[in-house]
Design a protein around this motif. Structure first.
Motif, short mmCIF file in Angstrom:
data_model
loop_
_atom_site.label_atom_id
_atom_site.label_comp_id
_atom_site.label_asym_id
_atom_site.label_seq_id
_atom_site.Cartn_x
_atom_site.Cartn_y
_atom_site.Cartn_z
N THR A 118 0.83 -1.20 0.00
CA THR A 118 0.00 0.00 0.00
C THR A 118 0.86 1.25 0.00
O THR A 118 0.56 2.23 -0.70
CB THR A 118 -0.93 0.01 1.23
N GLU B 220 -7.11 7.71 0.78
CA GLU B 220 -7.89 6.51 1.13
C GLU B 220 -6.97 5.34 1.48
O GLU B 220 -7.21 4.61 2.45
CB GLU B 220 -8.81 6.14 -0.03
N ARG C 108 -5.45 5.83 4.88
CA ARG C 108 -6.42 5.52 5.95
C ARG C 108 -6.50 4.01 6.17
O ARG C 108 -6.68 3.53 7.30
CB ARG C 108 -7.79 6.09 5.61
N GLN C 109 -6.37 3.24 5.10
CA GLN C 109 -6.37 1.77 5.23
C GLN C 109 -5.15 1.30 6.04
O GLN C 109 -5.26 0.39 6.86
CB GLN C 109 -6.36 1.13 3.84
N GLU D 281 -5.69 1.64 9.68
CA GLU D 281 -6.56 0.61 10.24
C GLU D 281 -5.78 -0.66 10.58
O GLU D 281 -6.24 -1.46 11.38
CB GLU D 281 -7.69 0.29 9.27
N TYR D 282 -4.61 -0.86 9.96
CA TYR D 282 -3.82 -2.04 10.25
C TYR D 282 -3.17 -1.98 11.63
O TYR D 282 -2.80 -3.00 12.19
CB TYR D 282 -2.69 -2.21 9.21
#
Length: 217
Positions: free
Chosen positions: A32, A208, A211-212, A215-216
């Motif tokens: 990512t 986006e 932001r992922q 969350e990890y």
């Protein structure tokens, strides 16, 4: 196999599963990060082209204005001089913002902390909104550069009414866009029409993806 062996086997399985999940999460995060860097990096050609065109435009325009001031100030239309000078100044401001963005894009690195990348992407987003607001301030100038003193002396009422309507309309549009171009209106149709392109979409996609990554953790 007794109960103790079953428990140890289960614990061993849980440990391997946890290690596998951690490894997968780490790999996903690294991928990512690379995608974010690539997405932001895809903006470099567009920014570079805009920078080169902007610099060429300001350079050529500045030479023209300076020569008009030096050699034919009395003959040239003051409307043209004012409009051209103001337009070149606004374009110069935009060039400075684009140069700032180009440096930011160069600095985005997949190995840096997430917060640093988020900060740079947020700065890209904010500066993209600002440079668009600044550029729209040129709108009224495109309705005045062709005017001249002699044109006003010989014009009739219809010309005054039409010219006034066009200039005021463009001025209102420039003011309205300057005030309303902000992220709070990003869900509006007119906003999406203005910002649906290579200068905006990579920034939103990168935000986006970042932001992922958050969350990890």
């Amino acid at each position: 196999m007794d109960d103790k062996d079953m428990i140890n086997l289960w614990k061993s399985y849980d440990k391997r599963l946890e290690e596998s999940l951690i490894l997968n999460r780490k790999n996903t995060e690294e991928i990512t990060r690379i995608n974010v860097q690539n997405s932001i990096g895809s903006m470099k050609p567009v920014k570079l082209v805009i920078l080169l065109v902007g610099i060429a435009w300001v350079s050529a325009g500045s030479v023209l204005v300076v020569n008009l001031l030096r050699f034919s100030f009395e003959e040239v239309s003051k409307f043209f001089l004012f409009s051209a000078t103001a337009q070149l100044f606004i374009t110069l401001l935009a060039i400075i913002v684009y140069l700032y963005q180009f440096v930011l894009i160069q600095q985005v690195d997949s190995s840096e902390p997430i917060l640093e990348t988020q900060k740079k992407v947020a700065q890209l987003q904010s500066s993209t909104l600002w440079v668009t607001r600044i550029l729209f301030l040129q709108l009224p100038l495109w309705t005045t550069f062709y005017l001249s003193e002699s044109l006003f002396k010989n014009a009739n009422l219809a010309f005054y009414l039409l010219q006034g309507f066009v200039t005021l309309s463009f001025t209102y549009a420039a003011f309205w866009l300057f005030v309303n171009i902000n992220y709070g209106n990003s869900d509006k149709k007119w906003f999406r029409l203005l910002f649906d392109g290579r200068e905006w979409t990579p920034v939103i996609k990168s935000m986006e993806m970042l932001r992922q990554i958050e969350e990890y953790h």
